[in-house]
Design a protein around this motif. Sequence first.
Motif, PDB file in Angstrom:
ATOM      1  N   VAL A 289     -88.459   9.118   6.335  1.00 26.83           N
ATOM      2  CA  VAL A 289     -87.710  10.143   5.512  1.00 26.83           C
ATOM      3  C   VAL A 289     -86.350   9.729   5.448  1.00 26.83           C
ATOM      4  O   VAL A 289     -85.700   9.449   4.313  1.00 26.83           O
ATOM      5  CB  VAL A 289     -87.828  11.461   5.970  1.00 26.83           C
ATOM      6  CG1 VAL A 289     -86.905  12.490   5.330  1.00 26.83           C
ATOM      7  CG2 VAL A 289     -89.346  12.017   5.903  1.00 26.83           C
TER       8      VAL A 289
ATOM      9  N   LEU B  23     -91.908  14.878   1.128  1.00 21.52           N
ATOM     10  CA  LEU B  23     -91.985  14.091   2.418  1.00 21.52           C
ATOM     11  C   LEU B  23     -91.182  14.884   3.513  1.00 21.52           C
ATOM     12  O   LEU B  23     -91.206  15.055   4.584  1.00 21.52           O
ATOM     13  CB  LEU B  23     -91.239  12.760   2.497  1.00 21.52           C
ATOM     14  CG  LEU B  23     -92.251  11.460   2.171  1.00 21.52           C
ATOM     15  CD1 LEU B  23     -91.488  10.157   2.007  1.00 21.52           C
ATOM     16  CD2 LEU B  23     -93.241  11.314   3.247  1.00 21.52           C
TER      17      LEU B  23
ATOM     18  N   THR C 216     -92.850  17.724   4.962  1.00 21.74           N
ATOM     19  CA  THR C 216     -93.844  17.294   5.704  1.00 21.74           C
ATOM     20  C   THR C 216     -93.229  16.989   7.183  1.00 21.74           C
ATOM     21  O   THR C 216     -93.598  17.351   8.330  1.00 21.74           O
ATOM     22  CB  THR C 216     -94.490  15.969   5.346  1.00 21.74           C
ATOM     23  OG1 THR C 216     -95.128  16.266   3.961  1.00 21.74           O
ATOM     24  CG2 THR C 216     -95.596  15.658   6.231  1.00 21.74           C
TER      25      THR C 216
ATOM     26  N   ALA D 171     -98.230  16.533   3.053  1.00 24.74           N
ATOM     27  CA  ALA D 171     -97.464  16.007   1.695  1.00 24.74           C
ATOM     28  C   ALA D 171     -98.074  16.460   0.521  1.00 24.74           C
ATOM     29  O   ALA D 171     -97.558  16.922  -0.517  1.00 24.74           O
ATOM     30  CB  ALA D 171     -97.295  14.550   1.875  1.00 24.74           C
TER      31      ALA D 171
ATOM     32  N   SER E 257     -88.472  17.583  -2.055  1.00 23.90           N
ATOM     33  CA  SER E 257     -89.049  16.347  -1.494  1.00 23.90           C
ATOM     34  C   SER E 257     -90.426  16.787  -0.526  1.00 23.90           C
ATOM     35  O   SER E 257     -90.226  17.422   0.164  1.00 23.90           O
ATOM     36  CB  SER E 257     -88.274  15.559  -0.644  1.00 23.90           C
ATOM     37  OG  SER E 257     -88.743  14.779   0.181  1.00 23.90           O
TER      38      SER E 257
ATOM     39  N   GLY F 292     -85.945  11.188   0.655  1.00 22.48           N
ATOM     40  CA  GLY F 292     -85.995  11.661   1.753  1.00 22.48           C
ATOM     41  C   GLY F 292     -84.489  12.225   2.065  1.00 22.48           C
ATOM     42  O   GLY F 292     -84.451  13.382   2.613  1.00 22.48           O
TER      43      GLY F 292
ATOM     44  N   LEU G  90     -92.526   9.750  10.481  1.00 25.40           N
ATOM     45  CA  LEU G  90     -91.663  10.621   9.374  1.00 25.40           C
ATOM     46  C   LEU G  90     -90.304  10.186   9.614  1.00 25.40           C
ATOM     47  O   LEU G  90     -89.397  10.193   8.865  1.00 25.40           O
ATOM     48  CB  LEU G  90     -92.061  12.014   9.493  1.00 25.40           C
ATOM     49  CG  LEU G  90     -93.301  12.166   8.694  1.00 25.40           C
ATOM     50  CD1 LEU G  90     -93.948  13.682   9.001  1.00 25.40           C
ATOM     51  CD2 LEU G  90     -93.266  12.060   7.250  1.00 25.40           C
TER      52      LEU G  90
END
Length: 327
Positions: free
Chosen positions: A67, A207, A210, A257, A205, A73, A63
């Motif tokens: 991101v 992402l 997450t 996600a 978002s 992201g 990530l």
Amino acid sequence: MSLTGTLAPPAPSATRRITGVGLATASGVAVAVQSRINGELGVRLADGIAAAVVSFGLGLLVLLVLVPATPGGRRGLTALRGALTDGTLRPWQCLGGMCGAFLVAAQGLTIGTLGVAVFTVAVVAGQSGSSLAVDRAGIGPSGRQAVTPQRLAGAGLTVVAVLLAVGDRLGDPGTLGLALLPLLAGVGIAWQQAVNGRVRMASGSALTATLVNFTVGTVALLVALAVDVAVRGWPAGSPPTEPWLYLGGPIGIVFIAIAAAIVRFTGVLLLGLSTIAGQIVGAVLLDLLLPTAASRPGPVTLLGAALTMVAVLVAALAPVTPGRPAR
């Protein structure tokens, strides 16, 4: 009004709810696979917490690259900072990853003994009751949802299911004690899904939400590992060479996600129960088709799993009834 001081959003369309249910069910199958992977990694490393650190840490690394590399992201990180600054999002709503960390640690600590099926049904019991409370309190982005008799019946059936699933092991107090860990992890999952949904709404978002989840979870697990090493020393096992044993983190990214993206359409209870449906199918199939020394589901375990599926259907078919606005 919701806990953040805004009016609860209108009920989502049936199409969005059905789509959300399908995505959540598919992600539940992935969670069952993740549970097997992290459980096996915990056995190989001889330390469930170390296995959780590896799983969460690898997910965080993915990530941290993904991101910032995507326009969505980057916009999400900017929006998240703004939401925290102006109070739209509260700092405590960013702590869902702690519950995810506990779940992954429980996978590594208990699945080698419980098997995936019993582990999953124990998680189900905790998650169902907690989801009702979280929906009623309006913690998630979908606002408050009333506790109807049909939704309550669905949650109650899951408690009966977990008792059936471990019923053939009632003579083993150690097994029952271990089942308490995934039960508590299930309680935390509902709160995690609710607050991650809030982060997703604030940042725009999934992402980014997450990434927040994995950052908080990794920090919590590193603290737990430091305490574990101080008390017991370094893990006795050695890192396995099979690549598939390191896929738990990436699978977790997909699950978190999806949950963060769709909880505003489904509510916490329906999201949780749809995920459960996938987990139950995946868990029982894994224990039957790819059994381990600990995972030999007998008729009682299978009956408990089947009853859980019935409970999911009972609660999923209940109409969405908004509760009173939060004060």
